[in-house]
Design a protein around this motif. Structure first.
Motif, PDB file in Angstrom:
ATOM      1  N   ASP A   4       0.853  -1.176   0.000  1.00 58.34           N
ATOM      2  CA  ASP A   4       0.000   0.000   0.000  1.00 58.34           C
ATOM      3  C   ASP A   4       0.890   1.228   0.000  1.00 58.34           C
ATOM      4  O   ASP A   4       2.018   1.186   0.463  1.00 58.34           O
ATOM      5  CB  ASP A   4      -0.907   0.025   1.241  1.00 58.34           C
ATOM      6  CG  ASP A   4      -1.901  -1.118   1.214  1.00 58.34           C
ATOM      7  OD1 ASP A   4      -2.714  -1.162   0.287  1.00 58.34           O
ATOM      8  OD2 ASP A   4      -1.852  -1.957   2.121  1.00 58.34           O
ATOM      9  N   ARG A 219      -0.398  -4.441  -7.906  1.00 57.28           N
ATOM     10  CA  ARG A 219      -1.499  -3.903  -7.097  1.00 57.28           C
ATOM     11  C   ARG A 219      -1.245  -2.459  -6.677  1.00 57.28           C
ATOM     12  O   ARG A 219      -2.139  -1.603  -6.762  1.00 57.28           O
ATOM     13  CB  ARG A 219      -1.690  -4.785  -5.850  1.00 57.28           C
ATOM     14  CG  ARG A 219      -2.881  -4.376  -4.996  1.00 57.28           C
ATOM     15  CD  ARG A 219      -3.019  -5.321  -3.811  1.00 57.28           C
ATOM     16  NE  ARG A 219      -1.867  -5.245  -2.929  1.00 57.28           N
ATOM     17  CZ  ARG A 219      -1.738  -5.982  -1.824  1.00 57.28           C
ATOM     18  NH1 ARG A 219      -2.679  -6.865  -1.511  1.00 57.28           N
ATOM     19  NH2 ARG A 219      -0.678  -5.862  -1.063  1.00 57.28           N
ATOM     20  N   THR A 220      -0.007  -2.168  -6.260  1.00 59.85           N
ATOM     21  CA  THR A 220       0.323  -0.812  -5.840  1.00 59.85           C
ATOM     22  C   THR A 220       0.286   0.155  -7.018  1.00 59.85           C
ATOM     23  O   THR A 220      -0.223   1.272  -6.902  1.00 59.85           O
ATOM     24  CB  THR A 220       1.716  -0.783  -5.188  1.00 59.85           C
ATOM     25  OG1 THR A 220       1.743  -1.714  -4.106  1.00 59.85           O
ATOM     26  CG2 THR A 220       2.033   0.602  -4.654  1.00 59.85           C
ATOM     27  N   SER A 223      -3.267   0.957  -7.909  1.00 56.94           N
ATOM     28  CA  SER A 223      -3.881   1.837  -6.908  1.00 56.94           C
ATOM     29  C   SER A 223      -3.514   3.294  -7.174  1.00 56.94           C
ATOM     30  O   SER A 223      -4.356   4.193  -7.071  1.00 56.94           O
ATOM     31  CB  SER A 223      -3.422   1.432  -5.500  1.00 56.94           C
ATOM     32  OG  SER A 223      -3.921   0.159  -5.153  1.00 56.94           O
ATOM     33  N   LYS A 228      -5.995   6.191  -5.790  1.00 55.01           N
ATOM     34  CA  LYS A 228      -6.454   5.699  -4.495  1.00 55.01           C
ATOM     35  C   LYS A 228      -6.246   6.765  -3.418  1.00 55.01           C
ATOM     36  O   LYS A 228      -5.246   7.485  -3.420  1.00 55.01           O
ATOM     37  CB  LYS A 228      -5.689   4.422  -4.119  1.00 55.01           C
ATOM     38  CG  LYS A 228      -6.162   3.791  -2.817  1.00 55.01           C
ATOM     39  CD  LYS A 228      -5.400   2.519  -2.523  1.00 55.01           C
ATOM     40  CE  LYS A 228      -5.876   1.882  -1.225  1.00 55.01           C
ATOM     41  NZ  LYS A 228      -5.134   0.642  -0.913  1.00 55.01           N
TER      42      LYS A 228
END
Length: 335
Positions: A4, A219-220, A223, A228
């Protein structure tokens, strides 16, 4: 890349942000140079070691180093582009270059993992003896030492700059330390215990780890490309800073996103409706300054709301982009 986006912690520094940004940019560039240099050195020594040993697990680390060099080169160019200031055609800067490079990294790493899985399966069916294990072990020890030095420098840079690209590089180089350690164990099992299955088994484990790393980076990157929001604790901190001002009645409609090293924060401030415009503007400036002190390298946009106004934010957008005033229907048509 990190799973994240790293939280943007308050920074108590009151120094010149321009000078600090320049120093951070230089650190990011040096981190990319160090990564490319380290990966290139490891490619050379691992290529020699693999040609002498024939170890599949050593080949897997060689492939990983080749991909590291390719990913680090991508990061080098991505960071250079991301650090370019905003221009007429890119008013929000060039920060999206970092997550775009992350997508390419994920593709490279995922492809190499699939190649290793195929090779490991063939070695299980047709074992190949490993020779000169001592050379392979020596190379792996040297690789671990070089990689640990690089990771230590990268973590320092990430702590100072919060760069997504450097953080991604640091993540898979940290994994390389574990991979190189596993290769040492594999070579020892083959040379001392005669466990020929250990070489393809460890190569398979490394391939699975590479797939996990590719998924994490993907995924990062997605985002960030999808804008995000900041972590919830950071969003609450922004609202807390805004509401701490004595003349701010409330803060709402907070929106946040990141674009490389640049962050964007938007929110509405509710103030006394009888305040003159110049006073409301001054209050908004004060809140903006406080937020930027807590979240450096952020662009803050504040909308000023007079108290007592019931806003409807989920309205239909008409062709002209404006919601018609209901009172317009009661007004006589102009001649």
């Amino acid at each position: 890349m990190t799973p994240d986006r790293a939280p943007r912690r308050p920074n108590p520094s009151h120094g010149d942000r321009g000078g600090e940004s320049s120093r951070n940019a230089a650190l990011m560039r040096w981190a990319t140079y160090a990564a490319v240099g380290t990966a290139s050195t490891l490619i050379v020594i691992k290529l020699v070691a693999w040609s002498l040993t024939g170890s599949l697990s050593l080949l897997s680390t060689l492939i990983d180093s080749v991909l590291d060099a390719a990913a680090s080169l991508l990061n080098l160019f991505a960071v250079r582009v991301a650090l370019e200031p905003a221009d007429h055609d890119h008013r929000f800067g060039h920060g999206k270059a970092e997550p775009l490079a992350g997508l390419a990294q994920a593709a490279f790493i995922g492809g190499s993992a699939l190649f290793l899985i195929v090779e490991a399966a063939s070695r299980f069916l047709d074992p190949v003896p490993v020779t000169r294990s001592d050379v392979g072990i020596a190379v792996m020890v040297a690789s671990i030492v070089l990689t640990l030095g690089l990771v230590a420098f990268q973590r320092h840079v990430v702590k100072r700059t919060r760069s997504v690209a450097i953080s991604a590089d640091s993540l898979h180089y940290t994994g390389d330390v574990l991979i190189n350690g596993s290769v040492i164990v594999s070579l020892l099992l083959v040379s001392l215990g005669g466990f020929t299955w250990a070489d393809p088994a460890f190569a398979l484990a490394i391939a699975l780890y590479l797939l996990y790393t590719a998924w994490t980076i993907l995924r990062t990157a997605l985002s960030l490309l999808m804008d995000k929001e900041f972590p919830e604790e950071d969003r609450l901190r922004i609202l807390e800073i805004a509401r701490e001002h004595g003349q701010v009645l409330d803060a709402h409609d907070l929106r946040t996103r990141s674009s490389g090293p640049q962050a964007f924060i938007q929110l509405h401030l509710e103030m006394d409706r009888d305040l003159p415009l110049w006073k409301a503007h001054a209050i908004a400036d004060q809140v903006e300054h406080r937020i930027r002190r807590a979240f450096p390298d952020s662009e803050v946009l504040i909308h000023q709301d007079p108290s007592g106004i019931d806003e409807h934010h989920d309205q239909i957008v008409y062709d002209d982009g404006l919601e018609p005033d209901p009172a317009d229907s009661a007004r006589p048509a102009s001649a």
